[in-house]
Design a protein around this motif. Structure first.
Motif, PDB file in Angstrom:
ATOM      1  N   GLY A   1      35.748   6.292  14.128  1.00 14.04           N
ATOM      2  CA  GLY A   1      36.603   6.786  15.191  1.00 14.04           C
ATOM      3  C   GLY A   1      36.489   6.045  16.513  1.00 14.04           C
ATOM      4  N   TYR A   2      35.797   4.935  16.534  1.00 16.55           N
ATOM      5  CA  TYR A   2      35.666   4.159  17.761  1.00 16.55           C
ATOM      6  C   TYR A   2      36.764   3.105  17.823  1.00 16.55           C
ATOM      7  CZ  TYR A   2      31.127   6.298  18.332  1.00 16.55           C
ATOM      8  OH  TYR A   2      30.130   7.219  18.493  1.00 16.55           O
TER       9      TYR A   2
ATOM     10  N   LYS B   1      36.731   6.649  21.938  1.00 13.65           N
ATOM     11  CA  LYS B   1      36.379   7.447  20.751  1.00 13.65           C
ATOM     12  C   LYS B   1      37.562   8.344  20.436  1.00 13.65           C
ATOM     13  CE  LYS B   1      33.380   9.521  17.887  1.00 13.65           C
ATOM     14  NZ  LYS B   1      33.650   9.444  16.525  1.00 13.65           N
ATOM     15  N   LYS B   2      38.021   8.302  19.186  1.00 12.91           N
ATOM     16  CA  LYS B   2      39.120   9.157  18.748  1.00 12.91           C
ATOM     17  C   LYS B   2      38.588  10.555  18.479  1.00 12.91           C
ATOM     18  CE  LYS B   2      41.844   5.642  16.417  1.00 12.91           C
ATOM     19  NZ  LYS B   2      42.350   5.178  15.130  1.00 12.91           N
ATOM     20  N   GLU B   3      39.235  11.549  19.092  1.00 13.70           N
ATOM     21  CA  GLU B   3      38.895  12.950  18.836  1.00 13.70           C
ATOM     22  C   GLU B   3      40.169  13.769  18.848  1.00 13.70           C
ATOM     23  OE1 GLU B   3      35.791  14.627  21.189  1.00 13.70           O
ATOM     24  OE2 GLU B   3      34.392  13.036  20.697  1.00 13.70           O
ATOM     25  N   ASN B   4      40.522  14.325  17.697  1.00 18.46           N
ATOM     26  CA  ASN B   4      41.710  15.173  17.568  1.00 18.46           C
ATOM     27  C   ASN B   4      42.969  14.499  18.096  1.00 18.46           C
ATOM     28  OD1 ASN B   4      39.959  17.158  16.591  1.00 18.46           O
ATOM     29  ND2 ASN B   4      39.602  17.960  18.643  1.00 18.46           N
ATOM     30  N   ASP B   5      43.255  13.314  17.622  1.00 22.97           N
ATOM     31  CA  ASP B   5      44.442  12.542  18.015  1.00 22.97           C
ATOM     32  C   ASP B   5      44.446  12.129  19.482  1.00 22.97           C
ATOM     33  OD1 ASP B   5      45.415  12.651  15.428  1.00 22.97           O
ATOM     34  OD2 ASP B   5      46.562  14.480  15.798  1.00 22.97           O
ATOM     35  N   ASN B   6      43.327  12.216  20.156  1.00 19.49           N
ATOM     36  CA  ASN B   6      43.198  11.766  21.542  1.00 19.49           C
ATOM     37  C   ASN B   6      42.179  10.638  21.602  1.00 19.49           C
ATOM     38  OD1 ASN B   6      44.935  13.727  22.696  1.00 19.49           O
ATOM     39  ND2 ASN B   6      43.295  15.237  22.592  1.00 19.49           N
TER      40      ASN B   6
END
Length: 95
Positions: free
Chosen positions: A38-39, A78-83
């Motif tokens: 997710g990076y 960092k990708k978190e919940n489409d953000n």
């Protein structure tokens, strides 16, 4: 994790400066693995510098060309919940 990413970037940068392509495949594999976690790692080398870009801290040597000529630290998200969350601002030299 960003410290590890920074160290890998340093190894890649130094190897590239010395024309050592022996590690390219391994370094690209590590980058791929970070992306799977997710990076998002951005290296804005040769990009036109925009002072409105809040993801970059720049030392400006010359305003004539306004191009990024050296990347000291990459931009890390960092990708978190489409953000995308900014974990580290890129540090660059602009000439």
């Amino acid at each position: 994790m960003k410290e590890i990413i920074n160290q890998i970037y340093e190894i890649q940068r130094k190897a590239s400066e010395r024309n050592l392509n022996l590690f390219d495949r391994n370094l690209e594999r590590l980058k791929y693995e970070f992306e799977n976690l997710g990076y998002v790692i951005l290296i804005p080398m040769h990009a036109v510098f925009n002072d409105a870009d809040t993801s970059i801290e720049a030392t400006i040597i010359s305003k004539k060309l306004n191009k990024i000529t050296k990347v000291i630290k990459p931009v890390i998200y960092k990708k978190e919940n489409d953000n995308l969350l900014l974990l580290q601002k890129g540090i660059v030299i602009v000439e």
